[in-house]
Scaffold this active site. Sequence first.
Site, PDB file in Angstrom:
ATOM      1  N   LYS A 112       0.767  -1.232  -0.011  1.00  0.00           N
ATOM      2  CA  LYS A 112      -0.165   0.084  -0.011  1.00  0.00           C
ATOM      3  C   LYS A 112       0.722   1.329  -0.146  1.00  0.00           C
ATOM      4  CE  LYS A 112      -2.444  -2.138  -0.981  1.00  0.00           C
ATOM      5  NZ  LYS A 112      -3.124  -2.380  -2.418  1.00  0.00           N
ATOM      6  N   ARG A 125       4.527  13.710 -14.236  1.00  0.00           N
ATOM      7  CA  ARG A 125       4.255  13.841 -15.473  1.00  0.00           C
ATOM      8  C   ARG A 125       3.126  14.951 -15.681  1.00  0.00           C
ATOM      9  NH1 ARG A 125       1.978   8.157 -16.271  1.00  0.00           N
ATOM     10  NH2 ARG A 125       2.033   8.537 -18.714  1.00  0.00           N
ATOM     11  N   LYS A 127       0.021  14.691 -14.930  1.00  0.00           N
ATOM     12  CA  LYS A 127      -1.351  14.411 -15.227  1.00  0.00           C
ATOM     13  C   LYS A 127      -2.267  14.545 -14.246  1.00  0.00           C
ATOM     14  CE  LYS A 127       0.172  12.002 -18.944  1.00  0.00           C
ATOM     15  NZ  LYS A 127      -0.174  12.121 -20.471  1.00  0.00           N
ATOM     16  N   HIS A 135      -9.069   9.069  -5.976  1.00  0.00           N
ATOM     17  CA  HIS A 135      -7.680   8.467  -6.117  1.00  0.00           C
ATOM     18  C   HIS A 135      -7.037   8.937  -4.990  1.00  0.00           C
ATOM     19  CE1 HIS A 135      -3.800   7.417  -8.230  1.00  0.00           C
ATOM     20  NE2 HIS A 135      -3.531   8.282  -7.252  1.00  0.00           N
ATOM     21  N   HIS A 138      -8.619   6.934  -1.752  1.00  0.00           N
ATOM     22  CA  HIS A 138      -8.197   5.426  -1.813  1.00  0.00           C
ATOM     23  C   HIS A 138      -6.967   5.269  -1.294  1.00  0.00           C
ATOM     24  CE1 HIS A 138      -8.362   1.471  -4.324  1.00  0.00           C
ATOM     25  NE2 HIS A 138      -8.807   1.351  -2.959  1.00  0.00           N
ATOM     26  N   THR A 197     -12.811  -1.082 -13.455  1.00  0.00           N
ATOM     27  CA  THR A 197     -13.803  -0.315 -12.269  1.00  0.00           C
ATOM     28  C   THR A 197     -14.840  -1.189 -11.954  1.00  0.00           C
ATOM     29  OG1 THR A 197     -12.813   1.787 -13.400  1.00  0.00           O
ATOM     30  CG2 THR A 197     -14.717   1.750 -11.782  1.00  0.00           C
ATOM     31  N   GLN A 200     -13.774  -3.668  -9.603  1.00  0.00           N
ATOM     32  CA  GLN A 200     -13.598  -3.359  -8.043  1.00  0.00           C
ATOM     33  C   GLN A 200     -14.964  -2.984  -7.215  1.00  0.00           C
ATOM     34  OE1 GLN A 200     -11.296   0.205  -9.645  1.00  0.00           O
ATOM     35  NE2 GLN A 200      -9.656  -0.397  -8.609  1.00  0.00           N
TER      36      GLN A 200
END
Length: 257
Positions: A112, A125, A127, A135, A138, A197, A200
């Site tokens: 993790k 990068r 992004k 994101h 989590h 997704t 998940q």
Amino acid sequence: MLDIINIPHADPLNLPLMHGIGPVSIITGLYLLFILKLGRRFMENRQPYQLRGILKFYNLFQVAYNALMFLMMVTCLVVYKPYKFSCMVPSPLDHGVKNWERFIGYAYYINKYFDFLDTIFFILRKKYKQITILHIVHHAAMPMAAYLTMRVNGYGGLPVTVSTANTFVHTLMYGYYYLASQYPNLSKSLWWKKYITILQMVQFISVLIHIFWTLQQEDCYINPHLINGFIGAGIFLITMFSNFYIRTYMLSKSKKT
């Protein structure tokens, strides 16, 4: 809820980053500080780094790591058979499978922290659109969740099913990341991205079903902190991932048509 941090460790084995809540809190705090402020400031006047070689290694490493954990967990469940599926409690400390439980549980926990690199690479990068609230929440929550799980429950038991499902999904997910990062022109044709997704969400729903089934069993005691935490996290993650799926794959598609 805060009384959890005062609960004695369920397993006396003192592994690195497991002796208290301090290390996981500090590392997670530094992660959040970097991705929310310092990293963006560092990249403000810089061109995005490509990191193609690093990403290739990292994603392949994650595929191998998660696949190996998945196989080890399946081996534990199928070969050693230390649990009744209807009542999965950790093995006694002197049980022959205990060190196996400890190894795979601790390996999952350490992974993790490796996952933090996902976001760090997004920052380097530039992004930034990839760094959604889902994101961040989590990734930031998982090390603490894994730590608290092992603190109150010890290694093994009910969390093994959660970890098994999660490592399977992550093996596929990092496989996708590898292909998308190494073959940018191919990324648009990787139609199975949205199904990761979905997988998940299926994972979270399956875990909740298993937990509620476990609660129906007589003479099956599982730490209530663990049960409540898993139920709360499961509902939260289903909500967040469902919202992400709707916005990303349904609403965006309707806007294009």
